[in-house]
Enzyme design. Structure first.
Site, short mmCIF file in Angstrom:
data_model
loop_
_atom_site.label_atom_id
_atom_site.label_comp_id
_atom_site.label_asym_id
_atom_site.label_seq_id
_atom_site.Cartn_x
_atom_site.Cartn_y
_atom_site.Cartn_z
N ASP A 459 0.86 -1.17 0.00
CA ASP A 459 0.00 0.00 0.00
C ASP A 459 0.91 1.24 0.00
O ASP A 459 1.91 1.29 0.72
CB ASP A 459 -0.90 -0.02 1.25
CG ASP A 459 -1.90 1.12 1.24
OD1 ASP A 459 -3.06 0.86 0.93
OD2 ASP A 459 -1.49 2.26 1.56
N ASN A 467 -2.65 13.02 -2.74
CA ASN A 467 -3.77 13.48 -3.56
C ASN A 467 -4.21 14.89 -3.15
O ASN A 467 -4.45 15.76 -4.00
CB ASN A 467 -4.95 12.52 -3.45
CG ASN A 467 -4.89 11.43 -4.50
OD1 ASN A 467 -4.21 11.57 -5.50
ND2 ASN A 467 -5.60 10.34 -4.26
N ASP A 476 -2.67 9.79 -9.63
CA ASP A 476 -2.73 8.77 -10.69
C ASP A 476 -1.35 8.55 -11.29
O ASP A 476 -0.96 7.41 -11.60
CB ASP A 476 -3.71 9.21 -11.79
CG ASP A 476 -5.15 9.15 -11.33
OD1 ASP A 476 -5.41 8.52 -10.28
OD2 ASP A 476 -6.02 9.71 -12.03
N GLU A 502 -4.96 2.68 -3.71
CA GLU A 502 -3.50 2.68 -3.73
C GLU A 502 -2.94 1.32 -3.30
O GLU A 502 -1.76 1.18 -2.98
CB GLU A 502 -2.95 3.76 -2.79
CG GLU A 502 -3.24 3.54 -1.30
CD GLU A 502 -4.59 4.12 -0.88
OE1 GLU A 502 -4.76 4.41 0.31
OE2 GLU A 502 -5.47 4.27 -1.75
#
Length: 594
Positions: A459, A467, A476, A502
């Site tokens: 992760d 973000n 992204d 993620e």
């Protein structure tokens, strides 16, 4: 009255009936041609309607992709559709057979499209560059969807009307065909009755030599060629001579008919084999299975030949062998193949000496290009053995090529749809659905062979902060870079997936926990060493936390994934950027490097 005059008069009713049948048949054919022309126009309108809907979908997809990704490249389908759909609408509107009702619907569709462009598409494009939040709010308002739903409904109504028109035309054609059959049957019955009547009347006038002619006629029916004596009145001698000529013609016709029947039987058997090939190709689930079927079928359908089936790889502009039989053949490049250049079968054309031979093939050969919906699929090349007529082989090759092209197009579509169903569209990694399928197979294989099976769950650390700080586009981009790094290190035979967000999962068949932990540490170090940037802005250091678990004897796939997830959560709690093996203490990245 001389005999020939009498015989002449007896033929007049037949000629009149034949002429009447010809006139009736000609009128029916004219009506049939008109009906086919109307059907062709209606089908063209249906194709244009479908093309209009395709452009609308392209425009909607382009705008939506641009709003989501913010990349101008996503607007290319929108601009293409914006330039193309007025041409399609003008073509439909200019067709006089469209009908006032459909023309009115088409006008409504045009108005709605312009409204969607003015009120939704263009504002979304403008706002996405200046105020993305307002652009996303405009998307969420659903106004564009409501307008395009009305557009789709209008296009569907036009399509429904056109399909009903086709059904009506088909019903009328069937009715006309039935009427023609009844008329021709009536003419045949009338001719039969007229023939019987005239025969009875004429038979009373013909005696003597005509009896011999009658017996000769019977022998023609039973034996074939028969010759009768040409004697008696001049009229009979002429008739006898014509009879003898007819007898020879009947014999020749019988021989020709027998030959044609045998040829037709061979053709029917060949068509049955071609139909069986089509059924087999429809049952195939991959291009490889289809190639295996064609390797067996093509030598049977094209006897006396050697050949190969070549697939076209558009990205590399190559022709790649897919199936072959008989003697080996060289493989040409697409740019050097006349069949692909001209879009038609080439080779074996003695009557066209101005056409140069293919640079990659010596001797007599035939090349049939494979196309479907404007896409170049490949090439079917055959070399006939001595004694096989290349021009006679051309028709069979073209029939086979059409079936092969349809099958290849279908199999390629299946492959693309399969990849879309099991791949994550952003990273190109496998999705959760495929991961679960591979996990189930891996558990069965591991338990059956008592082999190792490990899972690495990882992760991205602080992904929400990334973000929130740099935006979703940067997030992204980070996902894509991390997935690329993981793909480089994933060993052959493993399954690398992005179940969501993620999170990433690496399924490792035949790999023990210790080896999996070492690989996890390598993955962690590789990600930590990445230099990530987006739009010229550095994203800072990105790290991952990893959990490793191995399948115990008798364990299940669900338990294995749960154990890896628990180890991942332990790595998070222990400070992130580390590897934790299920049931073992955390391994911190800094300590591991030292």
């Amino acid at each position: 009255m001389r005999l020939r005059h009498l015989l002449f008069l007896t033929q007049l009713p037949f000629w009149a009936m034949v002429l009447a049948a010809f006139v009736i048949l000609q009128g029916s054919l004219d009506r049939r041609v008109q009906a086919l022309a109307q059907v062709s126009e209606t089908r063209t309108q249906l194709e244009r309607t479908a093309e209009l809907l395709t452009h609308v979908l392209d425009m909607e997809t382009g705008v939506r992709g641009f709003v989501i990704a913010g990349q101008p490249a996503f607007l290319e389908p929108y601009y293409r559709g914006e330039a193309a759909y007025p041409v399609v609408i003008n073509g439909l509107r200019g067709d006089a057979t469209l009908g006032d009702e459909n023309r009115a619907r088409l006008g409504q569709v045009t108005d709605l499209l312009r409204q969607w462009q003015a009120e939704v598409a263009q504002p979304e494009i403008r706002l996405r560059a200046e105020r993305p939040a307002e652009a996303e709010a405009l998307v969420r308002s659903g106004r564009g969807k409501r307008i395009l739903d009305q557009v789709r409904a209008g296009v569907s109504e036009i399509e429904q009307t056109l399909r009903q028109r086709l059904q009506s035309m088909d019903a009328n054609a069937q009715a006309q065909l039935g009427q023609l059959r009844r008329t021709l049957a009536g003419v045949a019955v009338t001719l039969l009755l007229l023939s019987v009547t005239i025969t009875l009347l004429t038979s009373r006038l013909l005696t003597g030599p005509l009896a011999a002619l009658g017996r000769g006629t019977q022998r023609v029916t039973d034996q074939g060629a028969v010759t009768v004596t040409e004697r008696g009145p001049r009229e009979y001698r002429e008739l006898a001579g014509a009879f003898n000529l007819m007898s020879r013609g009947v014999q020749e016709a019988r021989e020709s008919s027998a030959h044609a029947a045998a040829e037709l039987g061979r053709r029917n058997a060949w068509l049955r084999d071609l139909a069986q090939l089509s059924d087999a190709l429809q049952a195939a689930r991959s291009v490889q299975e289809g190639a295996a079927i064609l390797t067996r079928a093509l030598p049977h359908l094209l006897p006396g030949t050697s050949g190969q089936l070549l697939q076209h790889n558009a990205s590399r502009n190559l022709l790649l062998p897919a199936a072959a039989w008989g003697e080996g053949m060289s493989t040409p490049g697409p740019d050097r193949c006349w069949a692909l250049r001209r879009g038609e079968t080439q080779g074996g054309e003695a009557g066209r000496p101005f056409m140069p031979d293919c640079a990659a093939q010596e001797g007599t050969y035939l090349c049939a290009p494979l196309f479907s919906h404007g896409e170049t699929l490949g090439l079917l090349r055959v070399h006939p053995a001595p004694g096989v007529d290349p021009e006679g082989l051309r028709g069979s090759l073209n029939d086979v090529a059409r079936q092969v092209a349809l099958a290849l197009a279908s199999l390629r579509l299946q492959d693309r749809l399969l990849q879309q169903s099991i791949r994550d569209p952003l990273t190109g990694l496998f999705n959760r659905r495929h991961l679960e399928s591979q996990l189930a197979e891996g558990v069965v294989a591991a338990q059956g062979g008592e082999e190792a099976l490990s899972v690495v769950a990882l992760d991205i650390d602080h992904f929400k902060r990334l973000n929130d700080t740099f935006g979703h586009d940067a997030g992204d981009a980070a996902l894509v870079r991390v997935s690329a790094a993981l793909r480089e290190l994933a060993p052959p035979g493993s399954t690398l997936a992005r179940p969501g967000g993620e999170e990433f999962t690496l399924l490792l068949p035949h790999v023990g926990v210790a080896q999996a932990a070492a690989l996890a540490e390598t993955l962690r170090a590789r990600v930590e060493g990445l230099d990530l940037a987006h739009d010229g802005i550095s994203l800072g250091q990105v790290t991952v936390s990893l959990g490793v678990a191995g399948l115990p004897p008798g364990g299940t796939g669900e338990a294995l994934i749960a154990a890896a997830d628990q180890a991942l959560y332990a790595a998070k709690r222990a400070g992130r950027n580390r590897v934790v093996v299920a049931g073992a203490p955390a391994l911190q990245g800094q300590a591991a490097r030292s």
